[in-house]
Motif scaffolding. Structure first.
Motif, PDB file in Angstrom:
ATOM      1  N   HIS A  59       0.844  -1.199   0.000  1.00 53.40           N
ATOM      2  CA  HIS A  59       0.000   0.000   0.000  1.00 53.40           C
ATOM      3  C   HIS A  59       0.876   1.245   0.000  1.00 53.40           C
ATOM      4  CE1 HIS A  59       0.680   0.677   4.390  1.00 53.40           C
ATOM      5  NE2 HIS A  59       0.808  -0.641   4.380  1.00 53.40           N
ATOM      6  N   HIS A  60       0.276   2.362  -0.388  1.00 50.25           N
ATOM      7  CA  HIS A  60       0.999   3.632  -0.464  1.00 50.25           C
ATOM      8  C   HIS A  60       0.014   4.772  -0.237  1.00 50.25           C
ATOM      9  CE1 HIS A  60       2.802   7.161  -2.516  1.00 50.25           C
ATOM     10  NE2 HIS A  60       3.904   6.680  -1.983  1.00 50.25           N
ATOM     11  N   GLU A  61       0.388   5.722   0.577  1.00 49.67           N
ATOM     12  CA  GLU A  61      -0.486   6.857   0.873  1.00 49.67           C
ATOM     13  C   GLU A  61       0.236   8.153   0.543  1.00 49.67           C
ATOM     14  OE1 GLU A  61      -3.523   8.442   4.374  1.00 49.67           O
ATOM     15  OE2 GLU A  61      -2.008   6.909   4.833  1.00 49.67           O
ATOM     16  N   ASP A  62      -0.450   9.037  -0.190  1.00 50.15           N
ATOM     17  CA  ASP A  62       0.097  10.353  -0.506  1.00 50.15           C
ATOM     18  C   ASP A  62      -1.055  11.354  -0.520  1.00 50.15           C
ATOM     19  OD1 ASP A  62      -1.254   9.875  -2.901  1.00 50.15           O
ATOM     20  OD2 ASP A  62       0.567   9.389  -4.015  1.00 50.15           O
ATOM     21  N   GLU A  63      -0.840  12.484  -1.149  1.00 51.48           N
ATOM     22  CA  GLU A  63      -1.868  13.522  -1.148  1.00 51.48           C
ATOM     23  C   GLU A  63      -3.138  13.095  -1.886  1.00 51.48           C
ATOM     24  OE1 GLU A  63       0.895  14.091  -4.643  1.00 51.48           O
ATOM     25  OE2 GLU A  63       1.085  13.736  -2.474  1.00 51.48           O
ATOM     26  N   ASN A  64      -3.029  12.036  -2.686  1.00 49.91           N
ATOM     27  CA  ASN A  64      -4.198  11.546  -3.424  1.00 49.91           C
ATOM     28  C   ASN A  64      -4.959  10.459  -2.676  1.00 49.91           C
ATOM     29  OD1 ASN A  64      -3.675  13.201  -5.721  1.00 49.91           O
ATOM     30  ND2 ASN A  64      -2.039  11.779  -6.323  1.00 49.91           N
ATOM     31  N   GLY A  65      -4.515  10.147  -1.469  1.00 49.19           N
ATOM     32  CA  GLY A  65      -5.197   9.140  -0.675  1.00 49.19           C
ATOM     33  C   GLY A  65      -4.410   7.841  -0.580  1.00 49.19           C
ATOM     34  N   ASP A  66      -5.038   6.820  -0.016  1.00 51.57           N
ATOM     35  CA  ASP A  66      -4.403   5.530   0.211  1.00 51.57           C
ATOM     36  C   ASP A  66      -4.737   4.594  -0.939  1.00 51.57           C
ATOM     37  OD1 ASP A  66      -2.884   3.673   1.475  1.00 51.57           O
ATOM     38  OD2 ASP A  66      -4.248   3.319   3.148  1.00 51.57           O
ATOM     39  N   ARG A  67      -3.714   3.907  -1.440  1.00 45.38           N
ATOM     40  CA  ARG A  67      -3.889   2.978  -2.547  1.00 45.38           C
ATOM     41  C   ARG A  67      -3.227   1.649  -2.217  1.00 45.38           C
ATOM     42  NH1 ARG A  67      -1.225   5.920  -7.498  1.00 45.38           N
ATOM     43  NH2 ARG A  67       0.269   6.530  -5.894  1.00 45.38           N
ATOM     44  N   CYS A  68      -3.695   0.584  -2.858  1.00 43.61           N
ATOM     45  CA  CYS A  68      -3.042  -0.718  -2.713  1.00 43.61           C
ATOM     46  C   CYS A  68      -2.657  -1.243  -4.089  1.00 43.61           C
ATOM     47  CB  CYS A  68      -3.933  -1.722  -1.983  1.00 43.61           C
ATOM     48  SG  CYS A  68      -5.305  -2.381  -2.943  1.00 43.61           S
ATOM     49  N   LEU A  69      -1.637  -2.078  -4.098  1.00 42.57           N
ATOM     50  CA  LEU A  69      -1.101  -2.646  -5.335  1.00 42.57           C
ATOM     51  C   LEU A  69      -1.634  -4.055  -5.510  1.00 42.57           C
ATOM     52  CD1 LEU A  69       1.001  -2.448  -7.709  1.00 42.57           C
ATOM     53  CD2 LEU A  69       2.650  -3.490  -6.122  1.00 42.57           C
ATOM     54  N   LEU A  70      -2.308  -4.298  -6.619  1.00 44.20           N
ATOM     55  CA  LEU A  70      -2.837  -5.625  -6.929  1.00 44.20           C
ATOM     56  C   LEU A  70      -2.417  -6.021  -8.338  1.00 44.20           C
ATOM     57  CD1 LEU A  70      -6.503  -5.272  -5.584  1.00 44.20           C
ATOM     58  CD2 LEU A  70      -4.541  -6.289  -4.396  1.00 44.20           C
ATOM     59  N   GLY A  71      -2.192  -7.305  -8.534  1.00 37.80           N
ATOM     60  CA  GLY A  71      -1.832  -7.804  -9.858  1.00 37.80           C
ATOM     61  C   GLY A  71      -2.679  -8.999 -10.240  1.00 37.80           C
TER      62      GLY A  71
END
Length: 310
Positions: free
Chosen positions: A178-190
């Motif tokens: 996962h990664h959080e920045d000014e655009n919000g929290d995201r997760c990496l899926l493949g």
């Protein structure tokens, strides 16, 4: 929630058996407490009428030359002694007779519908039966092996060797990045090309010699997606009988975000924003792994904000 409690929620987990019960005398007749699970590949023998796993008694097997069965002792729960039998290693006549007692059904589609203890027991039986089929010959001298009674071992029949072989478990890691920045929290899926359409999952891979599970997290995520990770946190584990694996589940925080598919394992990999996921699921653009998988539990913990603090 502690690690054990999280792992016990995963399908095929939480099975408590005495795996080394007292061995009966050689001339002891069946006690009537035995239950035999019949395995054929990824399938288990079911009672077609009741729709339940058909656990056979010693008496039920008598008419199928049950005395010649190659059985593998799974363990004892205080009331019943459980054994696995691989139909693929039986004489054709015996296999045909036993198969006629029920109907074989794939285990995986039934995993989410059965009682958790039964799912774990059947998964255990499937794992050892699969290994049993692969260990027909000694890896040291090449002679045939034979099951050692009341154990999971295969013993080499060469008197000059006598090596005993035991089931192998393949350790693997699976990680929700996962990664959080000014655009919000995201997760990496493949996703892999052979999966059902639109299903995306966490990154996974086998532990290689000389690696810790955390080393594997760093290497596999970088190899498959080009993403660098840190802050690796263990979450839970799950035995996965269909590859004889022990899945070790982690969360990790990405320190880069540019995806590069560096090998051929993944067909696609994407960042998914938490805020967008409900709409993606509703529209059918995204499908998540099945509820019984550790990948889904890793995702749910991130989505619901339940990643444990360090």
């Amino acid at each position: 929630m502690d690690h054990y409690s999280r792992s016990a929620r995963n399908a095929f987990s939480g099975l408590i058996l005495n795996r080394k019960p007292a061995r009966p005398a050689a001339d002891t007749a069946p006690s009537g407490r035995e239950a035999f699970i019949i395995v054929r590949g990824d399938e288990i023998l079911f009672d077609d009428r009741l729709g339940e796993p058909l656990l056979l008694s010693a008496r039920m097997l008598e008419g199928c030359d049950g005395i010649r069965l190659e059985t593998m002792l799974l363990g004892d729960d205080g009331e019943t002694s459980y054994f696995a039998v691989s139909i693929d290693r039986l004489p054709e006549r015996t296999a045909r007779c036993i198969s006629g007692l029920g109907v074989f059904q794939p285990l995986r589609p039934r995993a989410a519908t059965l009682e958790p203890h039964m799912t774990a027991l059947l998964g255990y039986a499937r794992s050892v039966a699969s290994w049993h089929n692969q260990a027909r010959f000694c890896s040291l001298c090449g002679h045939p092996t034979t099951p050692r009674p009341f154990s999971l071992a295969q013993a080499c029949t060469n008197p000059a060797c006598g090596m005993e072989h035991y089931p192998r478990v393949n350790p693997a890691m699976i990680v929700l990045v996962h990664h959080e920045d000014e655009n919000g929290d995201r997760c990496l899926l493949g996703r892999q090309a052979g999966w059902k359409p639109r299903v995306y999952s966490a990154v996974s891979g086998y532990v290689e010699p000389g690696e810790s599970a955390e080393d594997t997290v760093v290497r596999e995520v970088l190899e498959e997606t080009g993403i660098h990770v840190t802050d690796i946190r263990y979450f839970c584990s799950q035995p996965w009988p269909f590859s004889n694996s022990l899945m070790l589940g982690f969360h990790a925080r990405a320190t880069s975000t540019r995806i590069r598919l560096n090998d051929e394992e993944l067909e696609d990999a994407r960042w998914f924003a938490r805020a967008e996921i409900p709409a993606l699921l509703e529209s059918g653009v995204l499908a998540l792994p099945a509820s019984e998988t550790i990948s889904r539990h890793l995702f749910d913990a991130w989505y619901e904000g339940r990643i444990p603090a360090p």
